[in-house]
Structures are given as C-alpha cells and as structure tokens.
Design an enzyme around this catalytic site. Structure first.
Site, mmCIF file in Angstrom:
data_model
loop_
_atom_site.group_PDB
_atom_site.id
_atom_site.type_symbol
_atom_site.label_atom_id
_atom_site.label_comp_id
_atom_site.label_asym_id
_atom_site.label_seq_id
_atom_site.Cartn_x
_atom_site.Cartn_y
_atom_site.Cartn_z
ATOM 1 N N ASN A 1 44.922 -29.509 23.731
ATOM 2 C CA ASN A 1 44.758 -28.493 24.768
ATOM 3 C C ASN A 1 43.495 -27.686 24.524
ATOM 4 O O ASN A 1 43.309 -27.127 23.443
ATOM 5 C CB ASN A 1 45.969 -27.549 24.760
ATOM 6 C CG ASN A 1 45.838 -26.425 25.773
ATOM 7 O OD1 ASN A 1 45.918 -26.656 26.965
ATOM 8 N ND2 ASN A 1 45.621 -25.201 25.292
ATOM 9 N N GLU A 2 42.619 -27.658 25.505
ATOM 10 C CA GLU A 2 41.427 -26.813 25.510
ATOM 11 C C GLU A 2 40.674 -26.833 24.174
ATOM 12 O O GLU A 2 40.495 -25.799 23.524
ATOM 13 C CB GLU A 2 41.802 -25.388 25.923
ATOM 14 C CG GLU A 2 42.389 -25.342 27.335
ATOM 15 C CD GLU A 2 42.705 -23.942 27.829
ATOM 16 O OE1 GLU A 2 42.774 -23.017 27.006
ATOM 17 O OE2 GLU A 2 42.891 -23.790 29.055
ATOM 18 N N PRO A 3 40.199 -27.994 23.742
ATOM 19 C CA PRO A 3 39.526 -28.098 22.442
ATOM 20 C C PRO A 3 38.267 -27.247 22.329
ATOM 21 O O PRO A 3 37.915 -26.813 21.224
ATOM 22 C CB PRO A 3 39.202 -29.594 22.332
ATOM 23 C CG PRO A 3 39.225 -30.103 23.741
ATOM 24 C CD PRO A 3 40.284 -29.299 24.425
#
Length: 744
Positions: A208-210
């Site tokens: 998620n959202e690196p």
C-alpha cells in the site's frame, strides 16, 4: 488514505474553503435553466466492469445491504506492517507507531482476511482484494509504541520474505522471526479456496502506497523507496503469488496520488532512473519493468495497475467539488489547485494513464483502489460521486473502491446500485451521452447487454440555485419509449426519492425537471406498466421524528459520560453528535473517537454489551452521524438485536493529533454540545399484521404462527410487523410486539 502533511504545502496556496449551506429546493422553483442531453443508442457501446461499485472494508451491515457494492478491498496503512501469522500490525505515523491487536485480537493465523472474506460472502460481494506485505518488515508483537531506537531491524519487527523455499505449513513458525508471503497465500487458498472459489480472494495488492513508506512507517522503512527497489520487490512478490494461486490477479503499485504517478517519491532517484528521458512519468517505467519481467517469466505479473486518487480542488468547498471529477476525463479543464496550475500536461489523468498502459503493458487493467471527492454532509458529495462512477465506466476502469465516505457520498453510489431500494441499478453497457454544458450537468447512460428497451440515465444538476429543465433525446433506437421514472437525491436528505413519473414521452424525447443541486437516476422504458403502483415522494409526509438535546450537562451519568435516552428503540435510525474538540498542545489537525455503547438483546434472548463507533475531527461544531440498523456486534459476530435498557452511553476511547505524531504531549478534549436522535415514523399501525385497524394479542399470535411456518398462515400487512425497521420479519419483531402489548 488522505495524507495531510504531504498536501500541506499545496493547500496553503489555495483559496479559503467556501461554506455553502444547501437548502431544500424543489422542481417548482422559478429559477430554471434548460439542458439538452443526447443519448446515442447506436453509438459505440462499452461493457461496464461490475467492480467499479466497490468500497474499502466496511463492516456496517446496513450500508452493505443498502448500497449493494460489488467489490471490497482490505487495504490502508495498517496492512503494510500486518503480520498474518499473529494478526499483529503497526499503525506507523497514524497512531504513535503502535504495534498492537487493532486488526484482530485473534491468535489464529490470517484471522483478518478470513473475517474479511466472511463479511463479503455474507453480503454477496463477488470480488475481494487484500493486501500483501512488501516493505520488508511486519510487526513482531502487540506491545504498543515502537520507539525510534527500535527502528527495523530490531526485535520489534519480523522480516518479510516472499518465497519460503521449503514446505508450507498451516501452523507457521512463530519463533523464526520471519513471515513468508507465499506461505500466507497458501494458507488463504487452503482456508478459503483459490481465486476462483466463491469464498476465496480474487486479487492481491502489492502492499500500500510505497512512495509514502518513509513518512507513514519511518520505523519500518526509514528511507524513501527507490524505483529499482519497488520494481524488484513487485516482480518477486508477484511471482510468489502466481506460483501458489495462478488464478489470482495482481494489483500494483498502489500509488498514493499524482506526485507518485509522476516521480514515485520525493528526491533525485527518479531523475537518475530516467536519465535518458525515455519515460514520460514514473507509471511508464513501472509498467515497462513489469512487462519485461512478465515476458521473461512466461506469466503475467501485473494484471491491474493500481492508483489512488483524492481530489485536491474538492477540498476547497462545494463549488470546486462540483467540478472536481472533470480533471480525470476532460481535456483542457483547469481545476482550482496545484494540479490545475502545474500539471496540465497530464490532464485528463485517466486517458493519460491509459496511454501509458497501451504503450508499455497492453492489456493491463486499471484500478482506483482508494478515492474520495468529499462532501459526506452535503449534496455535492452525491453529485461528485455520481459523476465519478460514470467517469470510471467511460474510462474502462476495471476496479474502484471508495475510501471512507458516508451519507451523501453513499447516496451517489446507491443511485447506480440500488436507486429504488429494491435492487434497481444502472445498466451494464455504457452508451454515448453528452450534455450541453458539463459544468452545469453531467450525464451517463446505460442499457442491459444489447437490450435497449430500458435505458438508465444518471443526470446531475450542479447549479446551487436553479432547477434544471432537461430534454433527454434517445436517438437511434428501435424502441418506442413510453414512460420514465425520476429518482433524485437533493436538499437536506440523503434519501433517494421518486420525484416524478413522466408519461408524455413524444419522439423518444423525455422532458424532466430536476431540483437545484441534485443527482438523479432516470429510468426510461418502452413499457409504461414498469412504473405502475409506484408512489411519488410526498414532501408533506413525515417519515422521521427527531428528539434534540441541548442541555448536555443534564445527560451526564455517574461515569462522567453523556447518556442519551432512547424512547423508541425499534425505530431508532441515527444519532448525530455535535461537539467541540480542542487540543491542549495547539495541534492544527486531529480528532477523537469512541463508541456509542449499548446493552442489547438478540432474538434468542441473549443480552450483551455492544457499541457503534464514531469519530469527530478537531474543531468547533464538528459532527458525527451514527446509524442503527437493528444489528450489533457480539464477540466479532454481527447479530440482530435491540436496545433493551433505553439508553446509549457516549464513551471516548482514543484521540490523535499533529503534535502526537511529533511525539509531543497532547490531549484532545471532546465537549458534546448537541445530540439529535432520529427515529423512523411508520405510516402503518405498528404491530397490526392482520390489518384489522387495531393492535392486540391476535396480531402477536398471527406473527408467531407465521414465523413458525404454520401452514396457510398469511399476514395482511407484513410491514406493520417490522418493528425493528430492518426490512424483514424475525423473532426480534415478535419480542418487541410482546413488550408493547405488555406495556399496554
């Protein structure tokens, strides 16, 4: 998720938010304007993915039953450091870097994903997407805050490896300090079934959202993710998943917003990775890397390109929100934000992304797994949501899941999925539709398959003051349309109301009038009998009653909490709390949360304590709306029950703030200033199931026989017996009926 700090610099340059109080305006208002809508039924048709009507994990049964979503995602910051072996997770910057049991108190492996699947299956949600851990570490314990000195690697973290390299176990080793992703997927497959099974997981998100790991989880991933790191990890993890469940779809890279689309994370890494200028923006590079790796592996390693989108202009207030969706689809539109000012080269966003897909990895689908245009508490939320879903259908989006949302936003989604409360929904094949002026009205139309005998038209009226006289021309159809039903959400209610039935259609042109500031579903049919027996909305009919409490001090109980009296538990619909929330350290943002706590009784007579959660933002006069649907949670199981002691206690459980994130002592105080308790008002005599004009013991006997399925037992008015207002009859209704009789 919405990232306040990331946007703070840009928001400072924007105009101050505009506050507009919507008024109830009807189609009879004198201020009106004309709008032509053209629907071309012989034009290019597009199959609409059923999975664009989705939400991120939502446990409120009333919402799932009412809105009728088709896809659900288990994601967010908490999933980045989730340990599937123990269900420990870490909140990162969202909450004191706490490692705890927030995701689940169970010690059974993968309990979160099993609960996630069970809820989805119960509510007939066909597509389930969960998140795998790719950043490198997960929470090793549930012992609370992780200090800066305990930044990974340390004993507070377990290492993540994508491939175990040895036999899988259904009893993972809790002592080896390592969790394996392929073993996790194997556990899911053996517990729930593979992606093709009715209870399995259809899609896996590569974390998620690196691009925000460094800011959301600095004690797990303290450095900014690099282009090379993200591609290499994505490729390896995708291979691991496909080796266990070849039917599953891979979603990645879950980019948090425009900045990540463009250059991934702040810093010079992107410039170095694209030194030859081959790629237009980062999305191109990611797609190209995944395509090359897939070709080498002989298996597709990216099925769905995954982005998140939170409007920037929509944060400015009503008028900007009404236009905000246009950034996704309209060339030349300039929104009121930093994106409008500096990023026009990539506007409209969705066609630009599709061009990247077509160029670098053709056949890859597109997902928007987090989005929100705001406006929960005003009609602009419904209008923006309705336009967004139409835009997604037109842009061939495969999968979309709303993050958060409530009230008017849900109404905008319900227009497409359950506009009449009986499963009425938008068609599955989009047909070309245009309006004179999209700044005033957006419109999308659909049919079912190739059958154009019924056309569903979503139409908005973005004017805050003027009713819209719309002329809908249905061109190039072999059908002769006879009637249309107009359902709309407008004014001060989130309800979708049937406001008109048009029976004077001539030349396949439907003339309708929409209230100012509204979103509508117009159902056009070649058979007028489709709408026989439907009752138009009566503005004079009372459907709710409200009890308001302003003397809050008189409601304080011995526990020091506000205790709200409930006078009609069977018809309780909502409780709205208004409060002033203050910060002792002067935080600029934050909030508090807790539960509306109740003692309830289930149909089998079991009494238990339960609660409905709420949260209120920092500030003066902030509100929280909590809905009641006759169900409550007992030991993580949702059951039908009713409040039996006539009260609800407001308890504060947690708070968060800007200063707390900076590890500065800060206490948020919630002072409730107003409470509204809203009850449904029935137009029938409650309990009178035999319809004899009175409520007595004969009604209770009849209902009991019906519930026991005694042969030849019929109810003259079943709605009169629905005392808990959940749309069906059960033992709780009989219990409530007996209590009413005993009370006389």
């Amino acid at each position: 998720m919405i990232h306040f700090k990331r946007c703070a610099v840009f928001l400072a340059a924007l105009a101050l938010p505009m506050t507009i109080v919507p008024q109830t305006i009807t189609a009879a208002d004198s201020n009106q304007y004309a709008m032509n809508i053209t629907v071309d039924l012989s034009g290019e048709q597009k199959a609409i993915s059923p999975y664009i009507y989705g939400m991120n994990k939502y446990d409120d049964a009333s919402v799932l039953d009412d809105v009728r979503i088709s896809a659900v995602r288990q994601g967010g910051n908490r999933l980045t450091a989730y340990n599937w072996e123990t269900n420990a997770s870490n909140a990162g910057e969202d909450w004191k870097h706490s490692s705890d049991s927030f995701m689940s108190s169970s010690n059974e492996p993968a309990a979160c994903v099993q609960e996630f699947s069970n809820i989805a299956v119960k509510h007939d949600i066909p597509y389930r997407l969960t998140t795998l851990q790719m950043a490198g570490y997960v929470a090793a314990d549930k012992y609370g805050s992780v200090s800066e000195a305990e930044t990974a690697p340390s004993s507070r973290w377990n290492t993540v490896k994508f491939t175990k390299g040895s036999a899988f176990s259904m009893a993972p080793d809790l002592t080896d300090g390592t969790v394996y992703m392929d073993e996790y997927v194997n556990y899911i497959v053996n517990t729930l079934g593979d992606a093709g099974s009715p209870t399995g997981i259809q899609g896996y998100s590569l974390d998620n959202e690196p691009a925000l790991w460094q800011s959301t989880h600095p004690r797990m991933h303290p450095n900014a993710v690099t282009v090379t790191e993200l591609s290499e990890k994505s490729i390896e993890l995708a291979k691991a998943v496909k080796s266990v469940d070849s039917k599953a779809e891979i979603f990645g890279p879950a980019l948090y917003g425009y900045t990540a689309y463009d250059h991934l994370a702040d810093g010079d890494d992107w410039n170095a990775a694209n030194s030859d200028g081959k790629y237009h923006w980062y999305i191109d590079k990611y797609l190209d890397d995944m395509k090359q790796a897939s070709d080498e592996a002989g298996v597709r390693l990216l099925d769905v390109l995954d982005i998140h989108y939170y409007t920037e202009s929509g944060r400015n207030g009503t008028e900007d929100r009404l236009q905000s969706v246009r950034t996704l689809y309209e060339k030349g539109f300039v929104e009121n934000s930093w994106i409008g000012q500096w990023c026009q080269v990539n506007i409209p966003i969705l066609p630009t992304i599709q061009n990247s897909i077509d160029t670098y990895y053709p056949g890859t689908k597109l997902a928007i797994t987090e989005y929100n245009f705001g406006g929960d508490d005003e009609v602009s939320g419904a209008i923006a949501q309705a336009e967004a879903l139409g835009c997604y259908a037109d842009a061939n989006v495969y999968f979309a899941t709303l993050w958060g949302g409530s009230d008017y936003i849900f109404s905008g989604m319900k227009l497409y999925t359950n506009y009449d409360g009986n499963g009425g929904h938008f068609g599955d094949t989009l047909v070309p539709t245009v309006t004179d002026d999209v700044s005033l009205a957006s419109s999308y139309s659909a049919i079912s398959g190739k059958d154009d005998s019924q056309v569903t038209v979503v139409l908005t009226n973005k004017s805050l003051t003027d009713a819209e006289n719309a002329s809908i021309q249905l061109k190039n159809s072999s059908s002769k349309y006879q009637a249309a039903a107009v359902y709309a959400v407008y004014g001060d209610s989130t309800d979708i109301r049937l406001i008109d039935i048009v029976d004077d259609i001539s030349g396949n042109t439907v003339n309708v009038t929409l209230p100012a500031y509204s979103a509508a579903m117009i159902v056009v049919s070649d058979d007028a009998s489709d709408f026989e027996g439907l009752a138009l909305y009566d503005p004079d009919k009372i459907t709710e009653r409200t009890e308001t409490f302003t003397d809050i001090d008189s409601l304080i109980n011995k526990n020091g909490n506000v205790e709200i009296p409930i006078t009609d538990a069977a018809n309780l619909k909502k409780i709205i709390l208004t409060a002033d929330v203050t910060s002792s350290a002067g935080s600029s943002y934050g909030g508090v949360g807790g539960g509306l706590c109740v003692d309830v009784e289930s149909a089998d007579g079991t009494q238990f304590w339960s609660s409905k959660g709420f949260s209120i933002d920092l500030g003066s006069g902030k509100t929280a709306t909590v809905t009641f649907d006759g169900t409550f949670t007992n030991d993580e199981e949702t059951v039908e029950a009713v409040i039996y002691d006539g009260k609800v206690e407001v308890q504060k459980w947690w708070d968060y703030s800007e200063k707390q994130e900076q590890e500065i002592a800060d206490t948020l105080t919630m002072k409730i200033t107003n409470v509204q308790v809203i009850y449904a008002v029935s137009d029938t005599l409650q309990g009178d199931v035999n319809a004899d004009g009175k409520f007595d013991i004969a009604d209770a006997v009849l209902l009991q026989k019906w519930l026991l399925a005694v042969p030849d037992t019929k109810l003259a008015d079943w709605k009169a017996g629905d005392l808990d207002g959940n749309g069906r009859l059960n033992a709780i209704d009989l219990t409530l009926m007996k209590r009413k009789l005993l009370k006389g």
